[in-house]
Motif scaffolding. Structure first.
Motif, short mmCIF file in Angstrom:
data_model
loop_
_atom_site.label_atom_id
_atom_site.label_comp_id
_atom_site.label_asym_id
_atom_site.label_seq_id
_atom_site.Cartn_x
_atom_site.Cartn_y
_atom_site.Cartn_z
N VAL A 111 0.84 -1.20 0.00
CA VAL A 111 0.00 0.00 0.00
C VAL A 111 0.87 1.25 0.00
O VAL A 111 0.61 2.21 -0.71
N SER A 152 -7.42 12.05 -10.31
CA SER A 152 -6.65 11.61 -9.16
C SER A 152 -7.54 11.42 -7.94
O SER A 152 -7.39 10.46 -7.17
N PHE A 199 1.74 6.59 -6.68
CA PHE A 199 0.64 7.46 -7.11
C PHE A 199 1.01 8.93 -6.96
O PHE A 199 0.79 9.74 -7.86
N SER A 205 2.31 1.72 -3.34
CA SER A 205 1.28 2.18 -4.28
C SER A 205 1.01 3.67 -4.08
O SER A 205 0.90 4.43 -5.04
N LEU A 206 0.93 4.10 -2.81
CA LEU A 206 0.69 5.50 -2.51
C LEU A 206 1.85 6.37 -2.97
O LEU A 206 1.65 7.44 -3.56
N VAL A 253 -9.52 8.16 -8.29
CA VAL A 253 -8.68 6.98 -8.02
C VAL A 253 -8.41 6.86 -6.52
O VAL A 253 -8.47 5.77 -5.95
N ALA A 254 -8.12 7.99 -5.89
CA ALA A 254 -7.81 7.98 -4.46
C ALA A 254 -9.00 7.50 -3.64
O ALA A 254 -8.85 6.74 -2.68
N ARG A 255 -10.21 7.92 -4.02
CA ARG A 255 -11.39 7.45 -3.30
C ARG A 255 -11.66 5.98 -3.55
O ARG A 255 -12.03 5.24 -2.63
N ALA A 256 -11.49 5.56 -4.82
CA ALA A 256 -11.80 4.18 -5.17
C ALA A 256 -10.85 3.19 -4.50
O ALA A 256 -11.25 2.06 -4.15
N THR A 257 -9.62 3.58 -4.32
CA THR A 257 -8.62 2.68 -3.75
C THR A 257 -8.40 2.92 -2.26
O THR A 257 -7.52 2.29 -1.66
N SER A 258 -9.18 3.83 -1.68
CA SER A 258 -9.09 4.11 -0.24
C SER A 258 -7.67 4.44 0.19
O SER A 258 -7.13 3.87 1.14
N LEU A 259 -7.07 5.36 -0.54
CA LEU A 259 -5.71 5.77 -0.19
C LEU A 259 -5.74 6.68 1.05
O LEU A 259 -6.76 6.84 1.70
#
Length: 338
Positions: free
Chosen positions: A10, A61, A17, A13-14, A64-70
């Motif tokens: 994670v 962005s 990103f 990935s962050l 994507v951030a909301r969908a992947t719960s970053l």
């Protein structure tokens, strides 16, 4: 071991990103900061063209951030950045001068025209109250003390001599008269505010306040008319009264609009009807403050320094004609409406 590996994934990935997109975010933020502080001309043509592209990139962005719960802090940053971009790119941007111009040229006159039934109802109530006050004091002078508060009477009563009453009308810049004029302005401002603010109670308090204000006017007029000074009092009052009484009538009309909308909402809910009426009424009340300021200037300066009855009636009549033309004829002249 598996949990640690997942956490590392994670984080990677962050970090990836951020590394890929952070440059665009910073560039968008910098451009927004420049145009918000200065103007679009502060940017070059290429920078202006890049604004919508960077905005869409920031939206992507955020999605994507909301969908992947970053990271929640990153999501909050992107939401704030996208909101700023939206308001700048799609929000209505008008200067203060334009907003003020729109208010005086469009919003305020339109609100008064919208309230025309309530305004003339308020004028009629003032007239009825004045007739009632005049008749009550003429039939029994004890009604005068019941209607007029001592502070508003200013030492005047049915037993005052004609010379005393005339001295109030033509006393010039006397200290007492200046203070009394200030008190009258404060009193009428309070009447305007109460007539508007209490309208929510199905308009009943607004109606009563307007009636009582007219009753006080009639009571004062009676003691002057009884001494043969009715015409002179009319000029003394008109120099500011046509503006001030019209403002009170509008304030009462605004309160009535809210009250009647709550009492008879039609197909809307009471809250929705009150909100719709409130927008018109609030616009009218902003204009009422402007009228009261004008009335205060006329009351504090003109009425105390101008002793000619003809001049007083001319100023009062001229102000009334101005307000009527401004509210009810200006749109016709300006837009050619029929």
């Amino acid at each position: 071991m598996t949990l640690a590996a997942g956490t590392d994934a994670v984080r990677q990935s962050l970090a990836s990103f951020r590394q890929e997109r952070e440059a665009d975010w910073k560039a968008f933020e910098a451009l927004l900061a420049r145009v918000e502080k200065r103007a679009p001309r502060a940017l070059s043509e290429d920078e202006l063209l890049s604004l919508p592209l960077l905005y869409r990139s920031a939206l992507s962005s955020l999605s994507v951030a909301r969908a992947t719960s970053l990271d929640s802090a990153l999501i909050a940053y992107l939401e704030a950045l996208c909101l700023r971009g939206y308001f700048y790119l799609y929000g209505a941007r008008r200067s203060l001068r334009t907003r003020i111009g729109d208010f005086f040229l469009h919003d305020w006159p339109a609100a008064i025209r919208d309230l025309w039934r309530e305004v003339w109802t308020s004028v009629a109530l003032t007239t009825i109250g004045a007739i009632a006050g005049y008749w009550l004091v003429a039939s029994d002078k004890r009604w005068y003390d019941a209607i007029i508060a001592p502070s508003l009477a200013g030492g005047r009563n049915p037993d005052s001599s004609a010379e005393t009453l005339r001295g109030v009308l033509y006393g010039g810049g006397d200290h007492f008269l200046s203070g009394f004029a200030a008190y009258l302005f404060t009193h009428n401002t309070q009447v305007s505010i109460l007539a508007f603010a209490l309208g929510f109670a199905f308009a009943v308090p607004s109606v009563l306040i307007i009636l009582m204000n007219g009753c006080m006017l009639g009571a004062i007029f009676q003691i002057y008319a009884a001494k043969g000074l009715g015409f002179e009092l009319g000029g003394w009052l008109s120099i500011h009264g046509t503006t001030e009484l019209f403002a009170i009538a509008i304030a009462g009309a605004a309160g009535m609009r809210i009250g009647t909308s709550i009492a008879f909402p039609g197909e809307l809910t009471r809250m929705a009807a009150a909100a719709r009426a409130g927008r018109v009424a609030a616009t009218a009340m902003i204009g009422v403050t402007v009228m009261l300021l004008f009335a205060g200037l006329l009351e504090g300066i003109g009425r105390q320094t101008i002793n000619s009855d003809l001049a007083r009636y001319s100023i009062g009549g001229g102000m009334l004609a101005f307000w009527l033309c401004y509210f009810y004829l200006f749109r016709t002249v300006r837009h050619g409406d029929r």
